[in-house]
Motif scaffolding. Structure first.
Motif, PDB file in Angstrom:
ATOM      1  N   ALA A  10       0.826  -1.211   0.000  1.00 49.41           N
ATOM      2  CA  ALA A  10       0.000   0.000   0.000  1.00 49.41           C
ATOM      3  C   ALA A  10       0.864   1.267   0.000  1.00 49.41           C
ATOM      4  CB  ALA A  10      -0.938   0.002   1.203  1.00 49.41           C
ATOM      5  N   THR A  11       2.072   1.162   0.539  1.00 52.07           N
ATOM      6  CA  THR A  11       2.945   2.328   0.618  1.00 52.07           C
ATOM      7  C   THR A  11       4.044   2.330  -0.431  1.00 52.07           C
ATOM      8  OG1 THR A  11       4.280   1.187   2.282  1.00 52.07           O
ATOM      9  CG2 THR A  11       2.566   2.676   3.089  1.00 52.07           C
ATOM     10  N   ASN A  12       4.417   1.140  -0.929  1.00 56.66           N
ATOM     11  CA  ASN A  12       5.483   1.022  -1.927  1.00 56.66           C
ATOM     12  C   ASN A  12       5.234  -0.253  -2.728  1.00 56.66           C
ATOM     13  OD1 ASN A  12       7.771   0.546  -3.408  1.00 56.66           O
ATOM     14  ND2 ASN A  12       9.190   0.736  -1.706  1.00 56.66           N
ATOM     15  N   GLN A  13       4.834  -0.122  -3.961  1.00 59.16           N
ATOM     16  CA  GLN A  13       4.462  -1.282  -4.774  1.00 59.16           C
ATOM     17  C   GLN A  13       5.609  -2.261  -5.010  1.00 59.16           C
ATOM     18  OE1 GLN A  13       1.313  -1.995  -5.536  1.00 59.16           O
ATOM     19  NE2 GLN A  13       0.759  -0.163  -4.404  1.00 59.16           N
ATOM     20  N   GLN A  14       6.830  -1.874  -4.725  1.00 60.61           N
ATOM     21  CA  GLN A  14       7.977  -2.749  -4.969  1.00 60.61           C
ATOM     22  C   GLN A  14       8.467  -3.450  -3.694  1.00 60.61           C
ATOM     23  OE1 GLN A  14       8.795  -3.245  -8.169  1.00 60.61           O
ATOM     24  NE2 GLN A  14       7.122  -1.819  -8.568  1.00 60.61           N
ATOM     25  N   SER A  15       7.705  -3.372  -2.623  1.00 58.33           N
ATOM     26  CA  SER A  15       8.159  -3.913  -1.344  1.00 58.33           C
ATOM     27  C   SER A  15       8.065  -5.438  -1.307  1.00 58.33           C
ATOM     28  CB  SER A  15       7.318  -3.325  -0.209  1.00 58.33           C
ATOM     29  OG  SER A  15       7.799  -3.782   1.027  1.00 58.33           O
ATOM     30  N   GLY A  16       9.088  -6.083  -0.741  1.00 56.12           N
ATOM     31  CA  GLY A  16       9.065  -7.526  -0.567  1.00 56.12           C
ATOM     32  C   GLY A  16       8.580  -7.933   0.812  1.00 56.12           C
ATOM     33  N   ILE A  17       8.275  -6.950   1.639  1.00 53.13           N
ATOM     34  CA  ILE A  17       7.837  -7.200   3.012  1.00 53.13           C
ATOM     35  C   ILE A  17       6.761  -6.181   3.364  1.00 53.13           C
ATOM     36  CG2 ILE A  17       9.583  -5.679   4.025  1.00 53.13           C
ATOM     37  CD1 ILE A  17       9.908  -7.754   6.281  1.00 53.13           C
ATOM     38  N   SER A  18       5.873  -6.551   4.259  1.00 56.51           N
ATOM     39  CA  SER A  18       4.944  -5.551   4.788  1.00 56.51           C
ATOM     40  C   SER A  18       5.057  -5.549   6.309  1.00 56.51           C
ATOM     41  CB  SER A  18       3.494  -5.812   4.341  1.00 56.51           C
ATOM     42  OG  SER A  18       3.055  -7.084   4.725  1.00 56.51           O
ATOM     43  N   ILE A  19       5.007  -4.344   6.860  1.00 59.12           N
ATOM     44  CA  ILE A  19       5.055  -4.150   8.303  1.00 59.12           C
ATOM     45  C   ILE A  19       3.888  -3.250   8.654  1.00 59.12           C
ATOM     46  CG2 ILE A  19       6.379  -3.264  10.263  1.00 59.12           C
ATOM     47  CD1 ILE A  19       8.913  -3.777   8.582  1.00 59.12           C
ATOM     48  N   ALA A  20       3.006  -3.738   9.523  1.00 58.92           N
ATOM     49  CA  ALA A  20       1.808  -2.980   9.859  1.00 58.92           C
ATOM     50  C   ALA A  20       1.547  -2.998  11.360  1.00 58.92           C
ATOM     51  CB  ALA A  20       0.596  -3.539   9.120  1.00 58.92           C
ATOM     52  N   HIS A  21       1.077  -1.863  11.859  1.00 60.93           N
ATOM     53  CA  HIS A  21       0.597  -1.725  13.232  1.00 60.93           C
ATOM     54  C   HIS A  21      -0.915  -1.883  13.164  1.00 60.93           C
ATOM     55  CE1 HIS A  21      -1.016   1.034  16.438  1.00 60.93           C
ATOM     56  NE2 HIS A  21      -0.346   0.138  17.141  1.00 60.93           N
ATOM     57  N   MET A  22      -1.467  -2.737  14.009  1.00 60.17           N
ATOM     58  CA  MET A  22      -2.910  -3.013  13.941  1.00 60.17           C
ATOM     59  C   MET A  22      -3.542  -2.972  15.323  1.00 60.17           C
ATOM     60  SD  MET A  22      -3.208  -5.982  11.138  1.00 60.17           S
ATOM     61  CE  MET A  22      -2.129  -6.088   9.741  1.00 60.17           C
ATOM     62  N   ILE A  23      -4.808  -2.569  15.327  1.00 61.02           N
ATOM     63  CA  ILE A  23      -5.624  -2.663  16.538  1.00 61.02           C
ATOM     64  C   ILE A  23      -6.930  -3.333  16.143  1.00 61.02           C
ATOM     65  CG2 ILE A  23      -6.816  -1.446  18.402  1.00 61.02           C
ATOM     66  CD1 ILE A  23      -4.698   0.753  18.177  1.00 61.02           C
ATOM     67  N   ALA A  24      -7.146  -4.530  16.698  1.00 62.21           N
ATOM     68  CA  ALA A  24      -8.369  -5.284  16.439  1.00 62.21           C
ATOM     69  C   ALA A  24      -9.358  -5.008  17.571  1.00 62.21           C
ATOM     70  CB  ALA A  24      -8.075  -6.782  16.358  1.00 62.21           C
ATOM     71  N   PRO A  25     -10.569  -4.558  17.226  1.00 66.52           N
ATOM     72  CA  PRO A  25     -11.548  -4.263  18.273  1.00 66.52           C
ATOM     73  C   PRO A  25     -12.069  -5.547  18.924  1.00 66.52           C
ATOM     74  CG  PRO A  25     -12.567  -4.073  16.121  1.00 66.52           C
ATOM     75  CD  PRO A  25     -11.106  -4.328  15.884  1.00 66.52           C
ATOM     76  N   PRO A  26     -12.694  -5.429  20.089  1.00 71.18           N
ATOM     77  CA  PRO A  26     -13.310  -6.595  20.708  1.00 71.18           C
ATOM     78  C   PRO A  26     -14.321  -7.237  19.759  1.00 71.18           C
ATOM     79  CG  PRO A  26     -13.320  -4.736  22.224  1.00 71.18           C
ATOM     80  CD  PRO A  26     -12.876  -4.212  20.890  1.00 71.18           C
ATOM     81  N   LYS A  27     -14.376  -8.558  19.791  1.00 71.52           N
ATOM     82  CA  LYS A  27     -15.342  -9.380  19.029  1.00 71.52           C
ATOM     83  C   LYS A  27     -15.073  -9.366  17.512  1.00 71.52           C
ATOM     84  CE  LYS A  27     -17.225  -9.972  23.005  1.00 71.52           C
ATOM     85  NZ  LYS A  27     -16.616 -10.984  23.835  1.00 71.52           N
ATOM     86  N   TRP A  28     -13.905  -8.951  17.086  1.00 65.39           N
ATOM     87  CA  TRP A  28     -13.536  -8.895  15.670  1.00 65.39           C
ATOM     88  C   TRP A  28     -13.062 -10.265  15.195  1.00 65.39           C
ATOM     89  CZ3 TRP A  28      -8.520 -10.091  14.242  1.00 65.39           C
ATOM     90  CH2 TRP A  28      -8.209  -9.898  12.896  1.00 65.39           C
ATOM     91  N   LYS A  29     -13.321 -10.586  13.928  1.00 72.61           N
ATOM     92  CA  LYS A  29     -12.721 -11.781  13.337  1.00 72.61           C
ATOM     93  C   LYS A  29     -12.695 -11.656  11.827  1.00 72.61           C
ATOM     94  CE  LYS A  29     -16.634 -14.957  12.958  1.00 72.61           C
ATOM     95  NZ  LYS A  29     -17.130 -16.278  13.308  1.00 72.61           N
ATOM     96  N   GLU A  30     -11.733 -12.357  11.221  1.00 74.87           N
ATOM     97  CA  GLU A  30     -11.605 -12.433   9.775  1.00 74.87           C
ATOM     98  C   GLU A  30     -12.037 -13.811   9.320  1.00 74.87           C
ATOM     99  OE1 GLU A  30      -7.896  -9.474   8.685  1.00 74.87           O
ATOM    100  OE2 GLU A  30      -7.461 -11.598   8.912  1.00 74.87           O
ATOM    101  N   PRO A  31     -12.346 -13.970   8.037  1.00 70.63           N
ATOM    102  CA  PRO A  31     -12.638 -15.314   7.534  1.00 70.63           C
ATOM    103  C   PRO A  31     -11.344 -16.143   7.492  1.00 70.63           C
ATOM    104  CG  PRO A  31     -12.688 -13.708   5.748  1.00 70.63           C
ATOM    105  CD  PRO A  31     -12.498 -12.939   7.023  1.00 70.63           C
ATOM    106  N   PHE A  32     -11.505 -17.450   7.389  1.00 73.53           N
ATOM    107  CA  PHE A  32     -10.335 -18.309   7.204  1.00 73.53           C
ATOM    108  C   PHE A  32      -9.622 -17.916   5.921  1.00 73.53           C
ATOM    109  CE2 PHE A  32     -12.360 -20.998  10.341  1.00 73.53           C
ATOM    110  CZ  PHE A  32     -11.274 -21.560  11.006  1.00 73.53           C
ATOM    111  N   GLN A  33      -8.312 -18.122   5.906  1.00 67.86           N
ATOM    112  CA  GLN A  33      -7.510 -17.808   4.730  1.00 67.86           C
ATOM    113  C   GLN A  33      -6.314 -18.755   4.681  1.00 67.86           C
ATOM    114  OE1 GLN A  33      -6.999 -13.722   5.786  1.00 67.86           O
ATOM    115  NE2 GLN A  33      -5.162 -14.073   6.964  1.00 67.86           N
TER     116      GLN A  33
END
Length: 119
Positions: free
Chosen positions: A28-51
């Motif tokens: 999202a910040t550099n299309q040529q990046s081989g790595i991503s580093i992200a700071h995240m805050i997941a709210p209570p009761k949050w979930k993602e689908p299986f992947q």
């Protein structure tokens, strides 16, 4: 020419589930990046689908707890703990708890929607 990059304004990824994603380095910040580093805050009761991502993902928990279902195993990590999940592993990330979970996620190669393989 400088041989470093300082990220002062991470890209805030738009979400619809209340999760904060601040990508410091990655696609999202550099299309040529081989790595991503992200700071995240997941709210209570949050979930993602299986992947089944085609990248390795490292997670370090700063505050709160985060639940992982890896293949068929349930794992809960707390502040100060970390995990590496190999690529091509079926996983679900969630925060079924009553407090926010703050964490750092590192993906290699960099996270992208075409490599995450969400169900």
């Amino acid at each position: 020419m400088k041989k470093y990059t300082i990220q002062k304004a991470p890209f805030v990824v738009p979400t619809t589930d209340g999760k904060l994603i601040e990508e410091h380095f990655g696609n999202a910040t550099n299309q040529q990046s081989g790595i991503s580093i992200a700071h995240m805050i997941a709210p209570p009761k949050w979930k993602e689908p299986f992947q089944t991502p085609q990248f390795e993902e490292y997670t370090y928990i700063i505050r709160g707890k985060k639940q992982f279902i890896i293949e068929d195993e349930l794992i809960v990590l707390e502040a100060g703990q970390s995990i590496k999940i190999d690529k091509n592993t079926r996983v679900q990330y969630s925060n079924p708890f009553d407090e926010e979970c703050e964490y750092i996620a590192v993906c290699t190669p960099a996270f992208s929607m075409d490599l995450v393989n969400r169900e």
